[in-house]
Design an enzyme around this catalytic site. Structure first.
Site, mmCIF file in Angstrom:
data_model
loop_
_atom_site.group_PDB
_atom_site.id
_atom_site.type_symbol
_atom_site.label_atom_id
_atom_site.label_comp_id
_atom_site.label_asym_id
_atom_site.label_seq_id
_atom_site.Cartn_x
_atom_site.Cartn_y
_atom_site.Cartn_z
ATOM 1 N N CYS A 165 1.963 -32.250 -23.239
ATOM 2 C CA CYS A 165 2.634 -31.238 -24.047
ATOM 3 C C CYS A 165 3.381 -31.943 -25.173
ATOM 4 O O CYS A 165 4.160 -32.863 -24.926
ATOM 5 C CB CYS A 165 3.600 -30.434 -23.183
ATOM 6 S SG CYS A 165 4.579 -29.238 -24.129
ATOM 7 N N CYS A 200 -9.464 -30.676 -19.335
ATOM 8 C CA CYS A 200 -9.420 -30.647 -17.871
ATOM 9 C C CYS A 200 -7.948 -30.768 -17.482
ATOM 10 O O CYS A 200 -7.349 -31.837 -17.598
ATOM 11 C CB CYS A 200 -10.250 -31.810 -17.331
ATOM 12 S SG CYS A 200 -10.452 -31.790 -15.554
ATOM 13 N N CYS A 253 2.832 -24.501 -20.705
ATOM 14 C CA CYS A 253 3.373 -25.701 -20.068
ATOM 15 C C CYS A 253 4.393 -25.259 -19.018
ATOM 16 O O CYS A 253 5.306 -24.486 -19.327
ATOM 17 C CB CYS A 253 4.027 -26.598 -21.114
ATOM 18 S SG CYS A 253 4.916 -28.012 -20.407
ATOM 19 N N CYS A 296 8.204 -26.585 -20.158
ATOM 20 C CA CYS A 296 8.984 -26.025 -21.274
ATOM 21 C C CYS A 296 8.511 -24.654 -21.750
ATOM 22 O O CYS A 296 9.167 -24.040 -22.580
ATOM 23 C CB CYS A 296 8.989 -26.994 -22.454
ATOM 24 S SG CYS A 296 7.402 -27.167 -23.288
ATOM 25 N N CYS A 313 7.520 -31.326 -24.796
ATOM 26 C CA CYS A 313 8.362 -31.943 -23.764
ATOM 27 C C CYS A 313 7.765 -33.214 -23.170
ATOM 28 O O CYS A 313 8.422 -33.879 -22.369
ATOM 29 C CB CYS A 313 8.657 -30.936 -22.656
ATOM 30 S SG CYS A 313 7.217 -30.518 -21.647
#
Length: 192
Positions: free
Chosen positions: A135, A158, A86, A89, A138
């Protein structure tokens, strides 16, 4: 006795469909995981900090549920071994071994590193039903998941390149820092 008045059948069907879609949208806002409301996230950043740290495209994609242009993302044709994380984070999300070319124009993966790293939410935007991926640490918007991926999972995550950072595998074949969450001081502003 007067005859009972009914709506014409096409209008009745249309109204029923609209009612069903409204109910589905209202009920479909429920999600798996717990981090769609940013207040409930395990990792929280101020919007001011995110605007400083992220590029405008990264901010738009991750914080405003945007989508980058197809075939233009940094990781669309990326083939190096390592871990995709991510961008907000640093949570590890995907291994390069699960990446495949779906022809969609966005990085596609058939599996996640840890099923608890991603939150799934029904998305009824644009008059269709999709499942948004975010995510779970976060709340950053990542992309969507579809049921048209390769074996063994049959899934296609995707994902927008702008929602990802990449940690290459070292010479021993393992990615550096694959298990931790990056602190704001460690996370560099990635230019796309």
């Amino acid at each position: 006795m007067s005859p009972r008045r009914t709506l014409p059948r096409p209008l009745s069907l249309c109204l029923s469909l609209c009612l069903c879609l409204c109910l589905a949208a209202a009920l479909g806002s429920a999600q798996s995981g717990s981090c769609r409301d940013k207040k409930n996230c395990k990792v929280v950043f101020s919007q001011q900090e995110l605007r400083k740290r992220l590029t405008p495209l990264q901010y738009h994609v991750t914080q405003e549920k945007g989508t980058e242009s197809a075939f233009e993302g940094e990781y669309t044709h990326h083939k190096d071994p390592g871990i995709y994380k991510c961008v907000v984070c640093g949570t590890p999300l995907f291994k390069s071994e699960t990446k495949f070319d779906s022809g969609s124009g966005w990085p596609s993966f058939h599996d996640v590193i840890n099923s608890e790293a991603i939150t799934f939410t029904d998305d009824f935007s644009y008059g269709m039903h999709r499942v948004e991926t975010s995510c779970s640490q976060c709340g950053a918007h990542l992309g969507h998941i579809f049921d048209d991926g390769p074996r063994p999972t049959g899934k296609r995550y995707c994902i927008n390149s702008a929602a990802l950072s990449f940690t290459p595998a070292d010479s021993s074949g393992t990615a550096e820092g694959g298990s931790g969450v990056a602190s704001p001081a460690q996370a560099d502003k990635a230019e796309l």
